[in-house]
Write an enzyme that holds these catalytic residues in place. Sequence first.
Site, PDB file in Angstrom:
ATOM      1  N   THR A 130     -32.002 -14.410 -76.093  1.00 53.11           N
ATOM      2  CA  THR A 130     -31.463 -13.451 -75.124  1.00 53.11           C
ATOM      3  C   THR A 130     -29.930 -13.409 -75.077  1.00 53.11           C
ATOM      4  O   THR A 130     -29.350 -12.973 -74.087  1.00 53.11           O
ATOM      5  CB  THR A 130     -32.006 -13.761 -73.716  1.00 53.11           C
ATOM      6  OG1 THR A 130     -31.577 -15.078 -73.336  1.00 53.11           O
ATOM      7  CG2 THR A 130     -33.523 -13.697 -73.688  1.00 53.11           C
ATOM      8  N   ASP A 154     -35.419 -17.881 -74.984  1.00 47.44           N
ATOM      9  CA  ASP A 154     -34.300 -18.778 -75.257  1.00 47.44           C
ATOM     10  C   ASP A 154     -33.034 -18.214 -74.634  1.00 47.44           C
ATOM     11  O   ASP A 154     -32.622 -17.097 -74.955  1.00 47.44           O
ATOM     12  CB  ASP A 154     -34.126 -18.925 -76.777  1.00 47.44           C
ATOM     13  CG  ASP A 154     -32.925 -19.785 -77.128  1.00 47.44           C
ATOM     14  OD1 ASP A 154     -32.958 -20.987 -76.815  1.00 47.44           O
ATOM     15  OD2 ASP A 154     -31.966 -19.251 -77.703  1.00 47.44           O
ATOM     16  N   TYR A 198     -24.473 -17.858 -72.979  1.00 48.35           N
ATOM     17  CA  TYR A 198     -24.854 -16.479 -73.345  1.00 48.35           C
ATOM     18  C   TYR A 198     -24.406 -15.493 -72.264  1.00 48.35           C
ATOM     19  O   TYR A 198     -25.173 -14.639 -71.829  1.00 48.35           O
ATOM     20  CB  TYR A 198     -26.367 -16.367 -73.538  1.00 48.35           C
ATOM     21  CG  TYR A 198     -26.923 -17.150 -74.714  1.00 48.35           C
ATOM     22  CD1 TYR A 198     -26.089 -17.786 -75.627  1.00 48.35           C
ATOM     23  CD2 TYR A 198     -28.302 -17.262 -74.898  1.00 48.35           C
ATOM     24  CE1 TYR A 198     -26.604 -18.511 -76.691  1.00 48.35           C
ATOM     25  CE2 TYR A 198     -28.819 -17.984 -75.972  1.00 48.35           C
ATOM     26  CZ  TYR A 198     -27.971 -18.602 -76.852  1.00 48.35           C
ATOM     27  OH  TYR A 198     -28.492 -19.319 -77.898  1.00 48.35           O
TER      28      TYR A 198
END
Length: 269
Positions: free
Chosen positions: A25, A64, A69
Amino acid sequence: MSSLHHLHRPLGNSGLQVSPLGLGTVKIGRDQGVKYPNGFTIPDDASVRQLLAQARDLGINLLDTAPAYGNSETRLGPLLRGQRQDWVIVSKVGEEFDNGLSSFDFSPAHTRYSVERSLQRLETDYIDMLLVHSDGNDVDILQNSGIYQTLLALKQEGKIRGFGLSGKTVAGGLLALEQGDCAMVTYNLNEQAELPVLDYAAEHGKAILIKKALASGHACLAPGADPIRASFELIFAHPAVSSAIIGTINAKHLSSNVAMAAEVIQALR
């Protein structure tokens, strides 16, 4: 429509069953400092909700994410409301990402802070697998920062179900598995240096997650060969592999990857 529902496999000895492909992601959280060949636009909530529903329909149950991120965790929390039991969530600790730059902190205090923050962002009481987001100094981090001791304590408290390392070296991967539950390794048509980590995991019942499964640069293939098929044939031929993480936000790519993975895994049986 091909699906992975009937092809779930153990995540090492964690007691969890995961789909052979997991959804990465990073692209829902950040578009700076990412190493993809093509530019992309971060999708809106409706698109991500649709992508998650599609992944679930295709039999994917592994997600994930990571603090590094961007706002991936923060977005996933609300989008997964009412679905927590349907997903196995992998997140990370150690790397932070702010204003386009990464920084690293592997101290026990930051580790605990980071995990508590991830739990809040993801709106959950536990994370299924928590990985150390290595800066490349794998062995030094595991031996000298106190991070693994902190993760063990968090596991005993029930805040994480398992822990390991997303590393860059064979020595780090082996150490991570000796003392933990999981290693996330790079393993693809171009890079197979971490194969000894997979072999160790197979012998000891530990979990392996594959990153960069579909690395670009398939020039090593014979003309006319399908790079996705060849990648999956390599990865899923190894008995240690629990799941390969595919970081796509493209619905067509997701369903074709699932169809190919299902075909390859059934052929290997």
